[in-house]
Design a protein around this motif. Structure first.
Motif, short mmCIF file in Angstrom:
data_model
loop_
_atom_site.label_atom_id
_atom_site.label_comp_id
_atom_site.label_asym_id
_atom_site.label_seq_id
_atom_site.Cartn_x
_atom_site.Cartn_y
_atom_site.Cartn_z
N ALA A 142 32.74 8.70 -9.65
CA ALA A 142 34.10 9.20 -9.50
C ALA A 142 34.14 10.54 -8.78
CB ALA A 142 34.76 9.31 -10.87
N VAL A 143 33.34 11.52 -9.24
CA VAL A 143 33.44 12.85 -8.64
C VAL A 143 32.91 12.88 -7.21
CG1 VAL A 143 33.32 13.97 -10.90
CG2 VAL A 143 31.23 13.72 -9.55
N ASN A 144 31.97 12.01 -6.91
CA ASN A 144 31.41 12.02 -5.56
C ASN A 144 32.32 11.36 -4.53
OD1 ASN A 144 28.89 13.50 -5.64
ND2 ASN A 144 28.15 11.91 -7.03
N LEU A 145 33.48 10.88 -4.96
CA LEU A 145 34.52 10.47 -4.01
C LEU A 145 35.14 11.69 -3.34
CD1 LEU A 145 36.28 7.66 -6.09
CD2 LEU A 145 34.96 7.33 -3.99
N GLY A 146 34.93 12.87 -3.91
CA GLY A 146 35.44 14.10 -3.32
C GLY A 146 36.94 14.25 -3.45
N ASP A 147 37.50 15.08 -2.59
CA ASP A 147 38.94 15.39 -2.59
C ASP A 147 39.38 15.93 -3.96
OD1 ASP A 147 39.26 14.83 0.12
OD2 ASP A 147 39.53 12.70 -0.27
N ASP A 148 40.20 15.21 -4.71
CA ASP A 148 40.63 15.71 -6.02
C ASP A 148 39.57 15.36 -7.06
OD1 ASP A 148 42.26 17.04 -7.77
OD2 ASP A 148 43.73 15.44 -7.97
N ALA A 149 38.36 15.82 -6.80
CA ALA A 149 37.18 15.36 -7.53
C ALA A 149 37.22 15.69 -9.02
CB ALA A 149 35.91 15.95 -6.91
N ASP A 150 37.76 16.87 -9.37
CA ASP A 150 37.79 17.23 -10.78
C ASP A 150 38.68 16.29 -11.57
OD1 ASP A 150 39.96 18.39 -9.35
OD2 ASP A 150 40.31 19.83 -10.95
N THR A 151 39.80 15.89 -10.97
CA THR A 151 40.71 15.01 -11.71
C THR A 151 40.23 13.57 -11.71
OG1 THR A 151 42.59 16.46 -11.31
CG2 THR A 151 43.09 14.20 -11.87
N THR A 152 39.67 13.09 -10.60
CA THR A 152 39.08 11.75 -10.64
C THR A 152 37.99 11.71 -11.70
OG1 THR A 152 39.42 11.67 -8.23
CG2 THR A 152 38.18 9.88 -9.22
N GLY A 153 37.21 12.78 -11.79
CA GLY A 153 36.18 12.87 -12.82
C GLY A 153 36.76 12.91 -14.22
N ALA A 154 37.85 13.67 -14.39
CA ALA A 154 38.48 13.78 -15.72
C ALA A 154 39.07 12.46 -16.17
CB ALA A 154 39.55 14.86 -15.69
N VAL A 155 39.69 11.73 -15.24
CA VAL A 155 40.29 10.44 -15.60
C VAL A 155 39.20 9.42 -15.92
CG1 VAL A 155 41.75 8.54 -14.78
CG2 VAL A 155 42.37 10.91 -14.26
N CYS A 156 38.18 9.36 -15.06
CA CYS A 156 37.06 8.45 -15.33
C CYS A 156 36.31 8.86 -16.59
CB CYS A 156 36.12 8.42 -14.13
SG CYS A 156 34.78 7.22 -14.31
N GLY A 157 36.18 10.17 -16.81
CA GLY A 157 35.49 10.64 -18.00
C GLY A 157 36.18 10.21 -19.28
N GLN A 158 37.51 10.20 -19.27
CA GLN A 158 38.24 9.70 -20.44
C GLN A 158 37.92 8.23 -20.69
OE1 GLN A 158 42.58 10.96 -20.66
NE2 GLN A 158 42.04 11.81 -18.64
#
Length: 310
Positions: free
Chosen positions: A260-276
């Protein structure tokens, strides 16, 4: 509460913060323009240290604090977001160093009106990912509503979006994501929960149709696309789709969140959503210890968890 449900509830909020912290250093960077994230790293647009998190986690902590101490009260939720924006409460650094445009605008409207029911923009053009990034406290607190009170669960999920993100698309995203998270918390498999014909999803849609953009995700768009169609975008539709893509293609929490985070751009939020999602699915017990131990201000996360699981 069984140990497995508690493990998954804790995993959901910890996963949010960990995904946020992993993505923070590469936020706003195009995919492929940075060395792949494999562990916490410092830097990024806000100059954070390794393991420090952003507004995604701050707003989730504010939401948890509100639910834990005020019950269900949208004005209280919005007011705690406002305190974060104005005074840095719930921030890892003690200041509000990162806030979305839609969130800021909505909180300024709330500050003037004190009415969270009308502060969020209802326009489909204002459909950022700011309400799914902070969502975890809702399914954690109200997991008991699954599967027999899906109507109440959906109402809580949808209402949680309204103070800052009131578009039909955002509200639908919160309803669908909350259903997924509670299904995972109850130990259901991905094959069941991500099935377009899942009976609980059919029930959710019978209560009120999902926005077409979210219905397409529920129909499995994340399985039919690959990058660059899969984007780590700030648009709620692309953000949720990307998080589910990362989850669905991975065999463990680590691989899912890094994808998720390595997709870049809004990486923190993609990571946060996937992390949930990944935390609710695999549980706290399957989150790498090095990431748990390296998470900044872990005591703040624990305090929030205690307020909504105690």
């Amino acid at each position: 509460m069984s140990k497995s449900i508690m493990d998954r509830k804790r995993g959901c909020l910890l996963g949010l913060a960990i995904g946020d912290a992993l993505g923070a250093a590469v936020e706003f960077k195009p995919p492929g323009s940075f060395p792949l994230v494999t562990e916490y790293r410092g830097g990024g647009p806000h100059g954070l240290g390794p393991g420090e998190w952003t507004d995604d986690t701050s707003m989730a902590l504010a939401l948890a604090d509100s639910i834990g101490h005020a019950g269900w009260d949208l004005n209280d939720q919005a007011n705690r977001y406002l305190v974060w924006m104005r005074a840095g409460e719930y921030s890892v650094t003690g200041t509000c160093f990162d806030i979305g445009i839609a969130t800021r605008s909505a909180l300024l409207r709330f500050e003037a009106s004190r009415d969270a029911q009308t502060s969020g923009d209802t326009s489909p053009h204002s459909s950022g990912n700011g309400s799914i990034m902070r969502l975890a406290p809702v399914p954690i607190r109200y997991a008991e509503y699954f599967p027999n009170r899906i109507d109440e669960l959906a109402t809580r999920a949808e209402q949680s979006s309204i103070p800052t993100h009131a578009s039909e698309i955002c509200r639908s995203a919160c309803r669908y994501m909350t259903l997924i998270l509670t299904g995972f918390m109850h130990g259901l498999t991905r094959d069941i929960v991500l099935d377009a014909k899942w009976d609980a999803l059919e029930q959710l849609k019978s209560l009120a149709p999902l926005a077409p953009e979210i219905a397409e995700i529920a129909d499995g768009s994340f399985r039919r696309r690959e990058p660059p169609e899969i984007l780590g975008s700030g648009y709620v539709v692309k953000s949720l789709e990307a998080a589910l893509w990362a989850l669905d293609r991975s065999d463990n929490f680590r691989d899912a969140v890094l994808a998720a985070v390595n997709l870049g751009d809004d990486a923190d939020t993609t990571g946060a959503v996937c992390g949930q999602l990944a935390g609710a699915y695999w549980g706290e017990s399957h989150i790498p210890e090095v990431w748990q131990n390296g998470l900044a201000k872990r005591d703040m996360i624990e305090k929030a968890l205690a307020s909504i699981t105690g």
